[in-house]
Design an enzyme around this catalytic site. Structure first.
Site, PDB file in Angstrom:
ATOM      1  N   HIS A 196      33.164  47.447  38.377  1.00 14.47           N
ATOM      2  CA  HIS A 196      32.259  47.025  39.463  1.00 14.47           C
ATOM      3  C   HIS A 196      31.710  48.243  40.214  1.00 14.47           C
ATOM      4  O   HIS A 196      30.546  48.252  40.620  1.00 14.47           O
ATOM      5  CB  HIS A 196      33.006  46.156  40.488  1.00 14.47           C
ATOM      6  CG  HIS A 196      33.013  44.690  40.171  1.00 14.47           C
ATOM      7  ND1 HIS A 196      31.864  43.954  40.032  1.00 14.47           N
ATOM      8  CD2 HIS A 196      34.041  43.817  39.986  1.00 14.47           C
ATOM      9  CE1 HIS A 196      32.185  42.689  39.777  1.00 14.47           C
ATOM     10  NE2 HIS A 196      33.496  42.578  39.738  1.00 14.47           N
ATOM     11  N   GLN A 231      31.019  43.795  45.779  1.00 12.19           N
ATOM     12  CA  GLN A 231      31.078  42.331  45.804  1.00 12.19           C
ATOM     13  C   GLN A 231      30.998  41.763  47.215  1.00 12.19           C
ATOM     14  O   GLN A 231      30.845  40.551  47.382  1.00 12.19           O
ATOM     15  CB  GLN A 231      32.365  41.832  45.137  1.00 12.19           C
ATOM     16  CG  GLN A 231      32.405  42.085  43.642  1.00 12.19           C
ATOM     17  CD  GLN A 231      33.665  41.502  43.042  1.00 12.19           C
ATOM     18  OE1 GLN A 231      34.710  42.136  43.056  1.00 12.19           O
ATOM     19  NE2 GLN A 231      33.585  40.284  42.531  1.00 12.19           N
ATOM     20  N   HIS A 252      38.656  46.126  35.587  1.00 14.82           N
ATOM     21  CA  HIS A 252      37.585  45.210  35.987  1.00 14.82           C
ATOM     22  C   HIS A 252      36.949  45.689  37.306  1.00 14.82           C
ATOM     23  O   HIS A 252      35.720  45.748  37.429  1.00 14.82           O
ATOM     24  CB  HIS A 252      38.170  43.802  36.126  1.00 14.82           C
ATOM     25  CG  HIS A 252      37.201  42.749  36.568  1.00 14.82           C
ATOM     26  ND1 HIS A 252      36.855  41.675  35.763  1.00 14.82           N
ATOM     27  CD2 HIS A 252      36.526  42.580  37.735  1.00 14.82           C
ATOM     28  CE1 HIS A 252      35.981  40.925  36.429  1.00 14.82           C
ATOM     29  NE2 HIS A 252      35.772  41.435  37.622  1.00 14.82           N
ATOM     30  N   GLU A 253      37.795  46.062  38.284  1.00 18.47           N
ATOM     31  CA  GLU A 253      37.275  46.461  39.602  1.00 18.47           C
ATOM     32  C   GLU A 253      36.565  47.813  39.536  1.00 18.47           C
ATOM     33  O   GLU A 253      35.529  48.008  40.180  1.00 18.47           O
ATOM     34  CB  GLU A 253      38.401  46.495  40.644  1.00 18.47           C
ATOM     35  CG  GLU A 253      39.150  45.182  40.854  1.00 18.47           C
ATOM     36  CD  GLU A 253      38.267  43.958  40.986  1.00 18.47           C
ATOM     37  OE1 GLU A 253      37.134  44.080  41.476  1.00 18.47           O
ATOM     38  OE2 GLU A 253      38.699  42.870  40.570  1.00 18.47           O
ATOM     39  N   CYS A 292      35.439  36.340  37.408  1.00 19.32           N
ATOM     40  CA  CYS A 292      34.987  37.247  38.461  1.00 19.32           C
ATOM     41  C   CYS A 292      34.506  36.412  39.639  1.00 19.32           C
ATOM     42  O   CYS A 292      33.780  35.431  39.452  1.00 19.32           O
ATOM     43  CB  CYS A 292      33.844  38.109  37.924  1.00 19.32           C
ATOM     44  SG  CYS A 292      33.172  39.232  39.147  1.00 19.32           S
ATOM     45  N   LEU A 293      34.888  36.792  40.847  1.00 15.29           N
ATOM     46  CA  LEU A 293      34.485  36.029  42.033  1.00 15.29           C
ATOM     47  C   LEU A 293      32.966  36.030  42.212  1.00 15.29           C
ATOM     48  O   LEU A 293      32.426  35.123  42.856  1.00 15.29           O
ATOM     49  CB  LEU A 293      35.161  36.597  43.288  1.00 15.29           C
ATOM     50  CG  LEU A 293      36.692  36.404  43.369  1.00 15.29           C
ATOM     51  CD1 LEU A 293      37.252  37.134  44.583  1.00 15.29           C
ATOM     52  CD2 LEU A 293      37.067  34.925  43.411  1.00 15.29           C
ATOM     53  N   GLY A 297      41.569  40.549  42.642  1.00 17.04           N
ATOM     54  CA  GLY A 297      40.950  41.853  42.853  1.00 17.04           C
ATOM     55  C   GLY A 297      39.564  41.664  43.432  1.00 17.04           C
ATOM     56  O   GLY A 297      38.959  40.600  43.274  1.00 17.04           O
TER      57      GLY A 297
HETATM   58 ZN   LIG Z   1      34.655  40.931  39.285  1.00 15.60          ZN
END
Ligand SMILES: [Zn+2]
Length: 168
Positions: free
Chosen positions: A139, A51, A135-136, A93-94, A46
């Site tokens: 963000h 991000q 999660h997204e 998380c990226l 995701g």
């Molecule tokens: Zn993340």
């Protein structure tokens, strides 16, 4: 399509509430396509627009990994309006590399969003899809998964978080 640079923890855009998309035009479609390519390249499941440094309410999820078929999906202006159950799963998380922690979230969520063609969608999601979407969507509200772990765990991670922030 083009790869976009993933913004790391410490950058203010990750803490900003993303703006709603008013018109789904070519630039939004291009953003979603770029995000999908960036997500695949980074081996993520995701990715949210903040991000990649864009404060817009857009996220993408790799349903392919989740359902074992390649089907990346873009969610525009997604909102969770019902949630039930609770489960704890390890998340990463990226934007916060090399850090995984258990996070408790709802097991099922009902979301409204617009798809890439601007069509209103209303879906009940379970399992890994429900997890990734929560999660997204966090963000998009400037919330990171480390905000959802205990204060003690967070304290233990402070050094690592500072290291990541100093890379940017
Ligand atoms: Zn993340």
């Amino acid at each position: 399509m083009a790869l976009r640079e993933i913004v790391l923890y410490g950058q203010p855009v990750l803490r900003r509430k993303a703006e709603a998309v008013v018109t789904i035009d070519d630039s939004v479609r291009e953003l979603a396509k770029d995000m999908i390519e960036t997500m695949f390249t980074a081996d993520g499941i995701g990715l949210a627009a903040p991000q990649v440094g864009v404060s817009l309410a857009v996220c993408v999820v790799n349903n392919g990994l989740i359902e074992d078929e390649a089907e990346p999906n873009a969610y525009i202006n997604p909102v969770i309006y019902e949630e039930t159950g609770s489960c704890t799963i390890e998340e990463g998380c990226l934007s916060i590399p090399d850090l995984q922690e258990d996070v408790t979230r709802a097991e099922f969520v009902r979301i409204k969003y617009q798809d890439i063609d601007g069509v209103e969608q209303d879906e009940i999601c379970a399992g890994m899809l429900a997890r990734v979407l929560q999660h997204e969507i966090d963000h998009l509200n400037g919330v990171l998964f480390i905000d959802r772990i205990s204060g003690i765990r967070r304290k233990l991670l402070e050094k690592r978080l500072k290291q990541i922030a100093s890379q940017t």
